[in-house]
Motif scaffolding. Structure first.
Motif, PDB file in Angstrom:
ATOM      1  N   GLY A 213     103.294  44.658 -13.998  1.00  0.00           N
ATOM      2  CA  GLY A 213     102.931  45.810 -14.826  1.00  0.00           C
ATOM      3  C   GLY A 213     103.553  45.619 -16.191  1.00  0.00           C
ATOM      4  O   GLY A 213     104.083  44.540 -16.478  1.00  0.00           O
ATOM      5  N   ASP A 382     101.422  47.192 -10.005  1.00  0.00           N
ATOM      6  CA  ASP A 382     100.761  46.666  -8.807  1.00  0.00           C
ATOM      7  C   ASP A 382     101.786  45.866  -8.001  1.00  0.00           C
ATOM      8  O   ASP A 382     102.651  45.212  -8.577  1.00  0.00           O
ATOM      9  CB  ASP A 382      99.611  45.727  -9.186  1.00  0.00           C
ATOM     10  N   ASP A 384     101.992  43.058  -4.760  1.00  0.00           N
ATOM     11  CA  ASP A 384     101.342  42.173  -3.784  1.00  0.00           C
ATOM     12  C   ASP A 384     102.362  41.723  -2.752  1.00  0.00           C
ATOM     13  O   ASP A 384     103.543  41.570  -3.072  1.00  0.00           O
ATOM     14  CB  ASP A 384     100.797  40.916  -4.476  1.00  0.00           C
ATOM     15  N   PRO A 394      97.078  42.569  -1.467  1.00  0.00           N
ATOM     16  CA  PRO A 394      97.494  43.742  -2.242  1.00  0.00           C
ATOM     17  C   PRO A 394      98.228  44.763  -1.353  1.00  0.00           C
ATOM     18  O   PRO A 394      97.754  45.076  -0.262  1.00  0.00           O
ATOM     19  CB  PRO A 394      96.173  44.344  -2.737  1.00  0.00           C
ATOM     20  N   ARG A 397      98.294  49.401  -5.501  1.00  0.00           N
ATOM     21  CA  ARG A 397      97.534  49.262  -6.738  1.00  0.00           C
ATOM     22  C   ARG A 397      97.719  50.543  -7.536  1.00  0.00           C
ATOM     23  O   ARG A 397      97.554  51.636  -6.999  1.00  0.00           O
ATOM     24  CB  ARG A 397      96.029  49.042  -6.441  1.00  0.00           C
ATOM     25  N   ALA A 398      98.082  50.376  -8.808  1.00  0.00           N
ATOM     26  CA  ALA A 398      98.335  51.528  -9.690  1.00  0.00           C
ATOM     27  C   ALA A 398      99.247  52.535  -9.002  1.00  0.00           C
ATOM     28  O   ALA A 398      99.021  53.744  -9.059  1.00  0.00           O
ATOM     29  CB  ALA A 398      97.016  52.164 -10.115  1.00  0.00           C
TER      30      ALA A 398
END
Ligand code: ZN
Length: 403
Positions: A213, A382, A384, A394, A397-398
């Motif tokens: 990010g 994000d 992972d 993932p 996310r956000a």
């Protein structure tokens, strides 16, 4: 509901869900002197639950600050080890522990950073035996917050003292699920959700997490045999407690040698009564090699320099950006709250419950006198999961879980 009724509900969930005080158990409570009324209510609920004895310890922040103004410079390496030894003895004999926090984040503003660092080191060393019992869950314990005027002023600087305290209580009650029809049931449901999340993450056996990010590209290798934990914890005495109220996190153990990259804090860090803002840190082979902050940089560097392990990670935690604490939109300047508003990492000591068989340095567990959480998540980050074979999946996310 009146303020008194809400405080009574808070006292009730602290006893029933937080510490889960058992019949014939002693309860040690540490609290700011301002929280005396809440401690009295907690004592009533604890005795109703069958506690043998409630032993309160009250701290006075005015006296704490006075030390930095009036005490001799040589005195700052002293900490009252005998207090913590007594608590450790009592925990060994089966006592439960409740800590109530609400410190003024700016209490030591303007005080000498070196003295703050020395005091923290002395206190951490004196607390080590007790901290080991707490972090290894030798007993059931919990941490709860109290809206002191000093803390409230720092969260709502533009309000009058009364309004600031009232607003902070409103926020505490909301994130503590006090407004729900049955707060005890709401907490049981929430704890079950966190447990499900842990089960999913534990089944994946990720080798690393990657955070990306604005200002952040960080790879956090996970320790061998790491375990995800969150919500309720069964202490070694068999009692299930909820160590933090509120709590929204699931967390595990980073490998102390396997953290690489740059990370920017997404919230200010309050440490030792000083505010540290805009932290940016770079890791190489698990160790911080560069650390800057727009404010409080000296305090940050003193903290990282506490001991060898203070420059390495002991925890990594995932928190949705939509958690009730984050939704409040407030910066609480209190780790118990802010760490539940955002994914975070912690410098210092690893937690025994995050590794099968407990902390083992050979498998990557970090060791330090400190454990300081620090927020790196937001709706712009994000995450992972990376498998041992390098497959990427993932996780968030956000700021939302997608796993
Ligand atoms: Zn945490």
């Amino acid at each position: 509901m009146t303020q008194d009724e809400k405080l009574d509900r808070l006292a009730n969930i602290a006893v029933k869900i937080g510490v889960n005080v058992q019949k014939d158990q002693e309860l040690i409570i540490s609290a700011p002197i301002e929280a005396r009324g809440l401690v009295q209510r907690i004592a009533a609920h604890a005795y109703d639950a069958g506690a043998t004895l409630v032993v309160p310890f009250f701290a006075d922040e005015v006296i704490q600050r006075t030390r930095f103004i009036h005490a001799d410079d040589e005195s700052f390496d002293f900490a009252p080890a005998w207090v913590y030894e007594a608590m450790a003895k009592s925990i060994g004999d089966g006592a439960a522990v409740l800590t109530i926090v609400g410190s003024d984040p700016m209490l030591l503003a303007g005080c000498d950073a070196a003295r703050i660092g020395r005091t923290q080191r002395a206190t951490a060393a004196a607390m080590k035996p007790m901290r080991a019992l707490i972090s290894s869950f030798a007993t059931n314990w919990s941490i709860l917050s109290f809206a002191t005027p000093g803390w409230a002023r720092s969260v709502f600087p533009d309000e009058t003292p009364d309004v600031a305290v009232a607003k902070l209580w409103e926020a505490i009650f909301a994130v503590s699920r006090i407004d729900q029809p049955d707060p005890v049931a709401a907490w049981r449901d929430h704890a079950a959700t966190l447990l499900d999340r842990c089960d999913i993450l534990n089944a994946r056996r990720f080798a690393a997490l990657r955070f990306r990010g604005p200002g952040t590209d960080l790879r956090v290798g996970l320790a061998e045999d790491h375990l995800w934990a969150g919500g309720a914890t069964e202490a070694r005495n068999g009692v299930v407690c909820l160590p933090n109220m509120p709590t929204e996190e699931v967390f595990t153990m980073p490998h102390k040698m396997m953290v690489e990259g740059i990370v920017s804090a997404t919230k200010p860090l309050v440490n030792g009564g000083a505010l540290i803002e805009d932290i940016v840190v770079r890791f190489e082979a698990g160790r911080i090699v560069e650390a800057t902050a727009s404010k409080g940089q000296e305090v940050l560097r003193a903290l990282i320099g506490t001991d060898e392990g203070a420059a390495r990670l002991g925890e990594v935690a995932l928190v949705p950006a939509a958690s009730p604490v984050a939704q409040s939109g407030l910066i609480f300047r209190n780790t118990l709250f802010d760490e539940n508003a955002a994914s975070h990492i912690a410098l210092g000591q690893a937690l025994a419950l995050n590794m099968q068989g407990g902390c083992d340095a050979a498998r990557g567990a970090n060791e330090s006198l400190i454990h300081v959480d620090w927020m790196i998540g937001s709706a712009q980050i994000d995450v992972d999961g990376i498998s041992a074979a390098g497959a990427v999946e993932p996780v968030m996310r956000a700021g939302a879980f997608v796993l």
